[in-house]
Structures are given as structure tokens and as C-alpha cells.
Scaffold this active site. Structure first.
Site, mmCIF file in Angstrom:
data_model
loop_
_atom_site.group_PDB
_atom_site.id
_atom_site.type_symbol
_atom_site.label_atom_id
_atom_site.label_comp_id
_atom_site.label_asym_id
_atom_site.label_seq_id
_atom_site.Cartn_x
_atom_site.Cartn_y
_atom_site.Cartn_z
ATOM 1 N N HIS A 186 0.828 -1.214 0.000
ATOM 2 C CA HIS A 186 0.000 0.000 0.000
ATOM 3 C C HIS A 186 0.858 1.258 0.000
ATOM 4 O O HIS A 186 0.595 2.218 -0.703
ATOM 5 C CB HIS A 186 -0.924 0.022 1.227
ATOM 6 C CG HIS A 186 -2.245 -0.625 0.983
ATOM 7 N ND1 HIS A 186 -2.396 -1.979 0.948
ATOM 8 C CD2 HIS A 186 -3.468 -0.101 0.733
ATOM 9 C CE1 HIS A 186 -3.669 -2.265 0.706
ATOM 10 N NE2 HIS A 186 -4.334 -1.141 0.565
ATOM 11 N N LYS A 222 -10.513 -7.684 7.544
ATOM 12 C CA LYS A 222 -11.260 -7.954 8.765
ATOM 13 C C LYS A 222 -10.911 -6.877 9.774
ATOM 14 O O LYS A 222 -9.804 -6.355 9.772
ATOM 15 C CB LYS A 222 -10.929 -9.340 9.310
ATOM 16 C CG LYS A 222 -9.518 -9.465 9.869
ATOM 17 C CD LYS A 222 -9.347 -10.742 10.653
ATOM 18 C CE LYS A 222 -7.934 -10.910 11.193
ATOM 19 N NZ LYS A 222 -7.763 -10.549 12.601
HETATM 20 S S1 SF4 Z 1 -8.103 -16.593 13.060
HETATM 21 FE FE1 SF4 Z 1 -6.548 -15.979 14.537
HETATM 22 S S2 SF4 Z 1 -4.609 -16.254 13.520
HETATM 23 FE FE2 SF4 Z 1 -6.187 -16.269 11.935
HETATM 24 S S3 SF4 Z 1 -6.358 -14.140 11.239
HETATM 25 FE FE3 SF4 Z 1 -7.837 -14.385 12.896
HETATM 26 S S4 SF4 Z 1 -6.732 -13.729 14.752
HETATM 27 FE FE4 SF4 Z 1 -5.210 -14.123 13.161
#
Ligand code: SF4
Lengths: 283, 184
Positions: free
Chosen positions: B38, B103
């Protein structure tokens, strides 16, 4: 003095590390299934379904559950009457970790703190492993292992409270940490709480608390009750799976408590995402 | 909560349809980039230079996959936490990017940019890397191979499942969802 060959130690640890990256343990699967069964929000339920499908696919096809295959964290209890011949325990664990991450096509995620370059070519592929040693009676070596991702570490916090803040203060601190974390640590999560000791012992206890199987009771009745009390509070936050809103945010709260200094009340919160990849072996 | 199938590049019309909580199955080309990539893209824009791919209508996925096994296009490939891209995303959106996939929470500047220039932020399920990888049909590094997992990749995807977290109307699923389900 019982002897264990260096090569045998490497072999066992390597197998454990590789298996853990692709197979979610029973306790985590059950906890996620329970969250799925109890979730009332449709959006969150569809997320939990994806998480369960992912676990099934990963174990069937031997694929990493998550692309963040974590730092390799070990708690090692070495019996006083056992020794490893042919090399050190630390070297064996590092060798096994590197081999497992390479051969399992797992991601190397260790880097320099300042310039952030990946350490795979100098220190080793995903090395160093993060190892906590303890010496215990007996002639066994017990190894607990977790692949710990960055997302849930990033929201973990420690603080030394004033003794007068007591259990209410601890509960409020945990609630603040989880509320602020929101969607970032990939809920539904498990919350490890380390209470007491010195600053670093609280932190270490909060990590070790995450190794207890989800769904098992704390053997100390007072702590068991406190865990349930905090769990209920946290699930009122409404964060839900992946933060999309829902009733199932926290699958379990695990507490480890130590005696502390008369002047202080250390407390640490270590968060474990739903991809709770851990296992243990005894040699 | 509606469901849509959409093909990239995305248009303003596509974006206007979307509201928080909607599920979208993406098809076509998407690009991967994390913080380091980025930063380079934003530097190129500031220097007035050409980017390694066309930003107009583009979708950028925040991911650092595991290495592919032999014969496979990509390893496990779930989303990474998005806030590390917060200082860059508004600039890319201003120059034509239409969607981000990641996320976790975004800051106000990103949400404002989504509103002002019509863009959306999609959430993918963190920790569902094996499942998501199945929807990625091909992957090719198109820039910055030296960044390893952080290199820019062009992915061809089929029915790649995402949820609208921030829409172009100022909506935020993390805030609304939480409000709806919080008790006391
Ligand atoms: S599941 Fe756990 S290890 Fe995988 S992206 Fe999410 S926080 Fe990170």
C-alpha cells in the site's frame, strides 16, 4: 537419569507442530459448534458455519486453518530426572519448528522489530520459537504447544491495578480490553486472564491459561465462578462472530491466579482467536 | 440482508446497491496488498507514476497467504486485520478503488472516503483461510516479489464470499450489529 535422544524429540515436536496447523483440536471444535448452536443472529451464524466448514476442509485436505500460522509458542516442563542426549532441548524445539513450518508450507512470520524484515533467512524459518521452560519433579518432558496468530495478540493487554480495585476492577479491565478489541481478534474468542504474581508472571499466566481445554472447569471453585461471571458480562457486549453482531462473542474465560505483592494487583488479558490451535505431548 | 453476485471491476451502480450486512459473491479479478505494498502504491500516486494495475473499479484484498503447495495457485488465504491500511486506503479510493476486503475496524477517514467516492469495505471471515482459498482459481505475482507474502498478486476468484461492513451511506456493520445485540 532417563535419557531421550535429541532426534526423537525433534521428530515428536515436528509432527505436533505440523498437525496443529491443519487440525483444530476437539475442544475448540466443540466450543465453536456450541456457539453456532446458541447464536441468535443470522449473520453471525453464517460466519460460524464458515468457520466450522473451514476446520473440516483444513483437516481433510491437510491445509493450514488460517494463513496466519502464528509464532510457535511452547511451554516446556522438564523433569529433574530426564536429560536429552545429542543436543539441547531448545535447539531441538527450534529445529522441529523450522522443519515443520517449511515442510508444511506454513507461513514464516517472525521479523525484526524495527525494520520489520522477515527473519527467515538469518535466524531461521519462523524462528525463534517462543519457549517458556520450567523444571518439575519426575523423569518426563511435557510440551504444550500453540500456534499463536498476530490478530489476537495485538489486542492483548496487561496492567497493574491498585489492590483496592479488587475483583470488580479486574472484571472491568477485562471488559474494557474485549470491548475495545471488537471484531479485530477474530471472535468467537477464548480469554486468558492472568492475575497476580509480578508484572511478567501475570502476562505469562494469561497466556498459559489459554492452553487449558475449552469447556473444562477451573479446579478452584472461586475462580470457576469468577470465570462464569466474566463470561456472562462479556457476552452482553453483542460483538458476535467476526464482530458482525451477535450473542456468542466469548467461548470461554480461563483464569490463572498467583500470590502478589501487598502493594499491587497485576492483571493481564491474553486473547485467543477461534482458530485455537494447540496441542501437547509428554515424552 | 440481501445477497448479490458481482463481477469486477465494480461500478458506482454496484456500490449503490450495497448495504451493511449484505452478502456478496465476487467474481473476476481482485488484487492482494498489505501495508508495505500500500505504501508503494500511494508513493507512486504522489509521484504521478503509473501503478502496477488499473485502480478504476478495483477490489483490493488484504491478505498475506501461506506458501502454495506444489501445483496449487495459493496457500491458505484469509483476511488480515485492516487498520494497518487505514492511512493509505482513502488515497486509493479517491483514485478509483471501489472495494477493500479485510477484517476488523476501519477509521473515520476510510468510512468518509467510502461515502464521498462511493466505495465499500467488505469483511471476509478471518481464520477461514482454507475455505476461502478454494474460491481462488489463479494467483500471479504482478509487483514487488521481494515482499514475499506481501507482494501484489492478481487473483481470479469465483463466488468469493464477503459481507458488507462499511457501505457508501456511512453504515458500519460492526457498530450497528453490536448495538442490535448488546444487552444491558
Ligand atoms: S483466526 Fe486468529 S490467527 Fe487467523 S487471522 Fe484471525 S486472529 Fe489471526
Amino acid at each position: 537419569m532417563r535419557e531421550i535422544a535429541y532426534e526423537d524429540l525433534v521428530k515428536s515436536v515436528k509432527a505436533m507442530v505440523m498437525h496443529t496447523a491443519t487440525h483444530l483440536p476437539e475442544d475448540a471444535l466443540k466450543a465453536i459448534q456450541k456457539a453456532y448452536d446458541n447464536e441468535e443472529s443470522e449473520v453471525a451464524k453464517s460466519v460460524l458455519k464458515q468457520i466450522l466448514d473451514n476446520a473440516q476442509l483444513a483437516s481433510k485436505e491437510d491445509r493450514p486453518l488460517c494463513q496466519d500460522t502464528g509464532l510457535a509458542v511452547f511451554f516446556v516442563n522438564v523433569g529433574e530426572d530426564v536429560k536429552v542426549v545429542g543436543g539441547s532441548i531448545r535447539d531441538a524445539i527450534n529445529e522441529a519448528t523450522e522443519a515443520a513450518y517449511k515442510e508444511g508450507y506454513l507461513r514464516a512470520s517472525t521479523c525484526d522489530c524495527f525494520d520489520r524484515h522477515n527473519l527467515k533467512d538469518e535466524v531461521g524459518y519462523n524462528l525463534p520459537a517462543m519457549i517458556h521452560f520450567d523444571i518439575v519433579p519426575g523423569d518426563k518432558i511435557e510440551i504444550e504447544y500453540a500456534a499463536k496468530g498476530g490478530g489476537s495478540e495485538n489486542v492483548s493487554r496487561a496492567r497493574v491495578l491498585a489492590p483496592a480495585q479488587g475483583k470488580e476492577g479486574i472484571k472491568q479491565f477485562v471488559k474494557d480490553v474485549i470491548s475495545e478489541a471488537g471484531p479485530n481478534p477474530c471472535p468467537p474468542i477464548i480469554v486468558g486472564v492472568g492475575i497476580g504474581g509480578t508484572f511478567e508472571i501475570a502476562a505469562k499466566s494469561s497466556k498459559h491459561a489459554l492452553f487449558r481445554e475449552a469447556g473444562t472447569k477451573n479446579p478452584v471453585p472461586e475462580l470457576d465462578a469468577f470465570e462464569q461471571e466474566i463470561l456472562e458480562e462479556l457476552n452482553k457486549l453483542g460483538i458476535g462472530a467476526m464482530g458482525m453482531g451477535g450473542t456468542q462473542t466469548v467461548m470461554a474465560v480461563h483464569i490463572e491466579k498467583n500470590p502478589c505483592h501487598i502493594a499491587s494487583l497485576p492483571v493481564s488479558v491474553n486473547v485467543q482467536c477461534h482458530s485455537s490451535r494447540h496441542s501437547h505431548i509428554t515424552l | 440482508m440481501a445477497e448479490y453476485k458481482m463481477t469486477t471491476p465494480l461500478t458506482n451502480e454496484d456500490i449503490e446497491k450495497l448495504r451493511i450486512g449484505d452478502i456478496v459473491y465476487l467474481n473476476g479479478t481482485i488484487y492482494t496488498a498489505r501495508d508495505a505494498a500500500h505504501k508503494r502504491l500511494v508513493d507512486l500516486i504522489e509521484e504521478g507514476k503509473e501503478l502496477p494495475f488499473d485502480l478504476q473499479g478495483s477490489v483490493i484484498y488484504f491478505v498475506g497467504p501461506t506458501p502454495p503447495k506444489p501445483g496449487e495457485p495459493i496457500g491458505s488465504a484469509g483476511p488480515t486485520t485492516s487498520y494497518r491500511m487505514d492511512s493509505y486506503s482513502p488515497i486509493l479510493i479517491k483514485h478509483g478503488q471501489k472495494a477493500m476486503i479485510g477484517k476488523g475496524k476501519r477509521n473515520q477517514a476510510v468510512k468518509d472516503a467510502c461515502k464521498e467516492y462511493k466505495a465499500v469495505y467488505f469483511g471476509a471471515t478471518g481464520g477461514a483461510g482454507a475455505l476461502i482459498a478454494q474460491r481462488i482459481k489463479s494467483a500471479e505475482v504482478i509487483a514487488y516479489p521481494e515482499l514475499g507474502p506481501e507482494a501484489i498478486r492478481r487473483l481470479e476468484v469465483e463466488d468469493f464470499p464477503v459481507t458488507v461492513v462499511n457501505d457508501s451511506y456511512g453504515g458500519d456493520l460492526y457498530e450497528e450489529g453490536r448495538k442490535k445485540w448488546a444487552r444491558d
